[in-house]
Design a protein around this motif. Structure first.
Motif, PDB file in Angstrom:
ATOM      1  N   HIS A 233     -22.285  -1.609  27.311  1.00 20.82           N
ATOM      2  CA  HIS A 233     -21.993  -0.552  28.278  1.00 20.82           C
ATOM      3  C   HIS A 233     -22.851  -0.697  29.533  1.00 20.82           C
ATOM      4  O   HIS A 233     -23.700  -1.596  29.642  1.00 20.82           O
ATOM      5  CB  HIS A 233     -22.202   0.812  27.635  1.00 20.82           C
ATOM      6  N   ALA A 234     -22.647   0.194  30.475  1.00 20.25           N
ATOM      7  CA  ALA A 234     -23.299   0.126  31.783  1.00 20.25           C
ATOM      8  C   ALA A 234     -24.816   0.022  31.651  1.00 20.25           C
ATOM      9  O   ALA A 234     -25.445   0.774  30.908  1.00 20.25           O
ATOM     10  CB  ALA A 234     -22.942   1.360  32.610  1.00 20.25           C
ATOM     11  N   GLY A 235     -25.390  -0.910  32.385  1.00 15.57           N
ATOM     12  CA  GLY A 235     -26.825  -1.072  32.448  1.00 15.57           C
ATOM     13  C   GLY A 235     -27.459  -1.771  31.266  1.00 15.57           C
ATOM     14  O   GLY A 235     -28.656  -2.044  31.286  1.00 15.57           O
TER      15      GLY A 235
ATOM     16  N   PRO B 119     -28.463  -7.208  40.549  1.00 18.30           N
ATOM     17  CA  PRO B 119     -27.189  -6.876  39.899  1.00 18.30           C
ATOM     18  C   PRO B 119     -26.012  -7.170  40.823  1.00 18.30           C
ATOM     19  O   PRO B 119     -26.153  -7.173  42.044  1.00 18.30           O
ATOM     20  CB  PRO B 119     -27.305  -5.366  39.637  1.00 18.30           C
ATOM     21  N   ILE B 120     -24.860  -7.428  40.221  1.00 15.86           N
ATOM     22  CA  ILE B 120     -23.640  -7.728  40.975  1.00 15.86           C
ATOM     23  C   ILE B 120     -22.663  -6.570  40.795  1.00 15.86           C
ATOM     24  O   ILE B 120     -22.323  -6.211  39.668  1.00 15.86           O
ATOM     25  CB  ILE B 120     -23.002  -9.037  40.496  1.00 15.86           C
ATOM     26  N   ALA B 121     -22.224  -5.987  41.900  1.00 14.86           N
ATOM     27  CA  ALA B 121     -21.367  -4.802  41.825  1.00 14.86           C
ATOM     28  C   ALA B 121     -19.905  -5.118  42.138  1.00 14.86           C
ATOM     29  O   ALA B 121     -19.149  -4.218  42.491  1.00 14.86           O
ATOM     30  CB  ALA B 121     -21.883  -3.717  42.776  1.00 14.86           C
ATOM     31  N   ASP B 122     -19.493  -6.366  42.011  1.00 14.52           N
ATOM     32  CA  ASP B 122     -18.098  -6.771  42.231  1.00 14.52           C
ATOM     33  C   ASP B 122     -17.537  -7.193  40.881  1.00 14.52           C
ATOM     34  O   ASP B 122     -17.736  -8.327  40.437  1.00 14.52           O
ATOM     35  CB  ASP B 122     -18.047  -7.917  43.239  1.00 14.52           C
TER      36      ASP B 122
ATOM     37  N   GLN C 270     -30.386  13.669  39.173  1.00 17.19           N
ATOM     38  CA  GLN C 270     -28.970  13.948  38.944  1.00 17.19           C
ATOM     39  C   GLN C 270     -28.262  12.752  38.302  1.00 17.19           C
ATOM     40  O   GLN C 270     -27.438  12.909  37.402  1.00 17.19           O
ATOM     41  CB  GLN C 270     -28.287  14.321  40.262  1.00 17.19           C
ATOM     42  N   PHE C 271     -28.581  11.564  38.787  1.00 20.02           N
ATOM     43  CA  PHE C 271     -27.927  10.379  38.248  1.00 20.02           C
ATOM     44  C   PHE C 271     -28.260  10.186  36.777  1.00 20.02           C
ATOM     45  O   PHE C 271     -27.374   9.992  35.946  1.00 20.02           O
ATOM     46  CB  PHE C 271     -28.341   9.140  39.052  1.00 20.02           C
ATOM     47  N   PHE C 272     -29.532  10.240  36.443  1.00 19.94           N
ATOM     48  CA  PHE C 272     -29.919   9.995  35.056  1.00 19.94           C
ATOM     49  C   PHE C 272     -29.470  11.118  34.131  1.00 19.94           C
ATOM     50  O   PHE C 272     -29.186  10.862  32.950  1.00 19.94           O
ATOM     51  CB  PHE C 272     -31.414   9.758  34.954  1.00 19.94           C
ATOM     52  N   ALA C 273     -29.372  12.330  34.635  1.00 24.74           N
ATOM     53  CA  ALA C 273     -28.830  13.405  33.814  1.00 24.74           C
ATOM     54  C   ALA C 273     -27.390  13.098  33.421  1.00 24.74           C
ATOM     55  O   ALA C 273     -26.968  13.344  32.280  1.00 24.74           O
ATOM     56  CB  ALA C 273     -28.909  14.735  34.562  1.00 24.74           C
ATOM     57  N   GLN C 274     -26.614  12.525  34.342  1.00 23.95           N
ATOM     58  CA  GLN C 274     -25.236  12.164  34.025  1.00 23.95           C
ATOM     59  C   GLN C 274     -25.181  10.985  33.069  1.00 23.95           C
ATOM     60  O   GLN C 274     -24.335  10.941  32.165  1.00 23.95           O
ATOM     61  CB  GLN C 274     -24.465  11.831  35.304  1.00 23.95           C
ATOM     62  N   VAL C 275     -26.073  10.021  33.257  1.00 30.82           N
ATOM     63  CA  VAL C 275     -26.111   8.864  32.356  1.00 30.82           C
ATOM     64  C   VAL C 275     -26.404   9.321  30.928  1.00 30.82           C
ATOM     65  O   VAL C 275     -25.780   8.852  29.967  1.00 30.82           O
ATOM     66  CB  VAL C 275     -27.160   7.836  32.827  1.00 30.82           C
TER      67      VAL C 275
ATOM     68  N   VAL D 119     -34.460   0.209  34.744  1.00 23.34           N
ATOM     69  CA  VAL D 119     -33.036   0.087  34.408  1.00 23.34           C
ATOM     70  C   VAL D 119     -32.118   0.626  35.498  1.00 23.34           C
ATOM     71  O   VAL D 119     -30.908   0.372  35.470  1.00 23.34           O
ATOM     72  CB  VAL D 119     -32.720   0.800  33.074  1.00 23.34           C
ATOM     73  N   ALA D 120     -32.678   1.367  36.467  1.00 25.87           N
ATOM     74  CA  ALA D 120     -31.839   2.023  37.467  1.00 25.87           C
ATOM     75  C   ALA D 120     -30.947   1.071  38.259  1.00 25.87           C
ATOM     76  O   ALA D 120     -29.753   1.358  38.439  1.00 25.87           O
ATOM     77  CB  ALA D 120     -32.708   2.856  38.405  1.00 25.87           C
ATOM     78  N   PRO D 121     -31.452  -0.053  38.791  1.00 25.03           N
ATOM     79  CA  PRO D 121     -30.572  -0.892  39.617  1.00 25.03           C
ATOM     80  C   PRO D 121     -29.333  -1.384  38.874  1.00 25.03           C
ATOM     81  O   PRO D 121     -28.219  -1.339  39.422  1.00 25.03           O
ATOM     82  CB  PRO D 121     -31.491  -2.053  40.015  1.00 25.03           C
ATOM     83  N   ALA D 122     -29.487  -1.850  37.636  1.00 24.14           N
ATOM     84  CA  ALA D 122     -28.328  -2.333  36.882  1.00 24.14           C
ATOM     85  C   ALA D 122     -27.378  -1.195  36.541  1.00 24.14           C
ATOM     86  O   ALA D 122     -26.154  -1.348  36.616  1.00 24.14           O
ATOM     87  CB  ALA D 122     -28.788  -3.038  35.605  1.00 24.14           C
ATOM     88  N   LEU D 123     -27.926  -0.050  36.152  1.00 22.22           N
ATOM     89  CA  LEU D 123     -27.079   1.095  35.833  1.00 22.22           C
ATOM     90  C   LEU D 123     -26.254   1.531  37.040  1.00 22.22           C
ATOM     91  O   LEU D 123     -25.039   1.747  36.943  1.00 22.22           O
ATOM     92  CB  LEU D 123     -27.938   2.264  35.355  1.00 22.22           C
ATOM     93  N   ARG D 124     -26.908   1.664  38.169  1.00 27.78           N
ATOM     94  CA  ARG D 124     -26.192   2.104  39.370  1.00 27.78           C
ATOM     95  C   ARG D 124     -25.128   1.079  39.771  1.00 27.78           C
ATOM     96  O   ARG D 124     -24.008   1.448  40.144  1.00 27.78           O
ATOM     97  CB  ARG D 124     -27.186   2.328  40.516  1.00 27.78           C
ATOM     98  N   ALA D 125     -25.461  -0.190  39.700  1.00 28.99           N
ATOM     99  CA  ALA D 125     -24.493  -1.237  40.059  1.00 28.99           C
ATOM    100  C   ALA D 125     -23.294  -1.224  39.121  1.00 28.99           C
ATOM    101  O   ALA D 125     -22.142  -1.374  39.561  1.00 28.99           O
ATOM    102  CB  ALA D 125     -25.174  -2.599  40.032  1.00 28.99           C
ATOM    103  N   ASP D 126     -23.532  -1.034  37.823  1.00 30.48           N
ATOM    104  CA  ASP D 126     -22.433  -1.037  36.859  1.00 30.48           C
ATOM    105  C   ASP D 126     -21.535   0.187  37.034  1.00 30.48           C
ATOM    106  O   ASP D 126     -20.304   0.089  36.940  1.00 30.48           O
ATOM    107  CB  ASP D 126     -22.980  -1.088  35.432  1.00 30.48           C
ATOM    108  N   TYR D 127     -22.138   1.347  37.269  1.00 28.88           N
ATOM    109  CA  TYR D 127     -21.334   2.543  37.521  1.00 28.88           C
ATOM    110  C   TYR D 127     -20.457   2.354  38.752  1.00 28.88           C
ATOM    111  O   TYR D 127     -19.270   2.687  38.745  1.00 28.88           O
ATOM    112  CB  TYR D 127     -22.244   3.764  37.710  1.00 28.88           C
ATOM    113  N   ARG D 128     -21.048   1.813  39.798  1.00 31.19           N
ATOM    114  CA  ARG D 128     -20.283   1.597  41.020  1.00 31.19           C
ATOM    115  C   ARG D 128     -19.157   0.593  40.795  1.00 31.19           C
ATOM    116  O   ARG D 128     -18.013   0.833  41.193  1.00 31.19           O
ATOM    117  CB  ARG D 128     -21.202   1.106  42.131  1.00 31.19           C
ATOM    118  N   ALA D 129     -19.476  -0.545  40.173  1.00 26.33           N
ATOM    119  CA  ALA D 129     -18.472  -1.594  39.974  1.00 26.33           C
ATOM    120  C   ALA D 129     -17.302  -1.086  39.149  1.00 26.33           C
ATOM    121  O   ALA D 129     -16.131  -1.345  39.480  1.00 26.33           O
ATOM    122  CB  ALA D 129     -19.112  -2.799  39.302  1.00 26.33           C
ATOM    123  N   THR D 130     -17.588  -0.353  38.071  1.00 32.92           N
ATOM    124  CA  THR D 130     -16.520   0.134  37.204  1.00 32.92           C
ATOM    125  C   THR D 130     -15.670   1.168  37.918  1.00 32.92           C
ATOM    126  O   THR D 130     -14.426   1.119  37.868  1.00 32.92           O
ATOM    127  CB  THR D 130     -17.105   0.734  35.915  1.00 32.92           C
TER     128      THR D 130
END
Length: 245
Positions: A24-26, A61-64, A137-142, A162-173
């Motif tokens: 899963h994400a991150g 992280p790659i967000a594409d 707010q972001f981590f509360a949603q995660v 872990v934040a950069p990978a999590l944010r990139a994965d949420y955005r990419a998906t």
């Protein structure tokens, strides 16, 4: 190099079937390790570990998502050799597994298995811009999505890692699901797994995976909440073996 994104979870010599496990994400190898051990030795388990996590923490992280899937497809072809390919994704990893299956064609996996994730083409349930919210707010949603335990909210040093990978994965998906991609059915049969107590994904969104294959569609139910990788790895392994039999 994208071949470094593939991590063999157990030793193997010329396996007949290889299961590529998309967390899963991150997340990375740690998230799919228990499932891999439950699957071994057949199919041979291989974890997907993308840049920005674990041993690749210093890689951006790659967000594409389609670009990642294309590189993974090339690496998987080389890694698998003559072995039959199985793709399994959990939650947002399901979306990447599906796009990787598309990138592999005209070769096809003998099974594409997905769990706890809405099918592409269904209404997107995550909010646009979630990945740009302030940390609290972001981590509360995660945590609400089941990707992190609530106690990590009190561990800012861990969250910073872990934040950069999590944010990139949420955005990419999100951008993939909400974008203009024309989703075509894959030739691989699809197994869609639903956790019966999962409140983050609707039953009809799991059922909608049936429209994304010409190779046949089956479903499996597991009594659990969203995080099947953490809570039910043995049951996941059983569901994959049943679909392969």
């Amino acid at each position: 190099m994208s071949e470094n994104w593939l991590v063999d979870l157990v030793p193997a010599e010329q396996p007949g079937r290889v299961a590529y496990l998309f967390p899963h994400a991150g997340a990375g190898v740690g998230a799919v390790l228990a499932l891999g051990r439950a699957l071994a030795p057949d199919p041979h388990p291989v974890a997907i570990r993308l840049p920005g996590r674990e041993a690749l923490l210093d890689h951006a992280p790659i967000a594409d998502l389609p670009a990642v899937a294309g590189r993974l497809a090339d690496a998987i072809r080389t890694h698998a050799g003559e072995a039959r390919i199985i793709l399994y994704g959990h939650s947002s990893g399901s979306v990447l597994a599906y796009e990787t299956a598309r990138a592999l064609e005209p070769e096809s996996a003998v099974l594409l298995a997905v769990s706890a994730q809405q099918a592409p083409g269904t209404p997107v349930r995550t909010a646009a811009g979630l990945w740009d919210l302030p940390d609290d707010q972001f981590f509360a949603q995660v945590v609400a999505d089941g990707y992190l335990p609530a106690e990590l909210l009190d561990a800012p040093d861990v969250l910073e890692l872990v934040a950069p990978a999590l944010r990139a994965d949420y955005r990419a998906t999100h951008e993939y699901l909400a974008g203009t991609t024309r989703w075509s059915p894959v030739a691989s049969p699809i197994l869609a797994i639903r956790a019966t107590e999962d409140e983050t994904v609707a039953e009809e969104d799991i059922a909608a995976w049936a429209a994304l294959t010409t190779g046949g569609h089956t479903t499996a139910l597991i009594a659990a909440e969203h995080n099947l990788l953490r809570d039910r790895p043995a049951e996941l392994a059983d569901a994959l073996r049943d679909a392969l039999s």
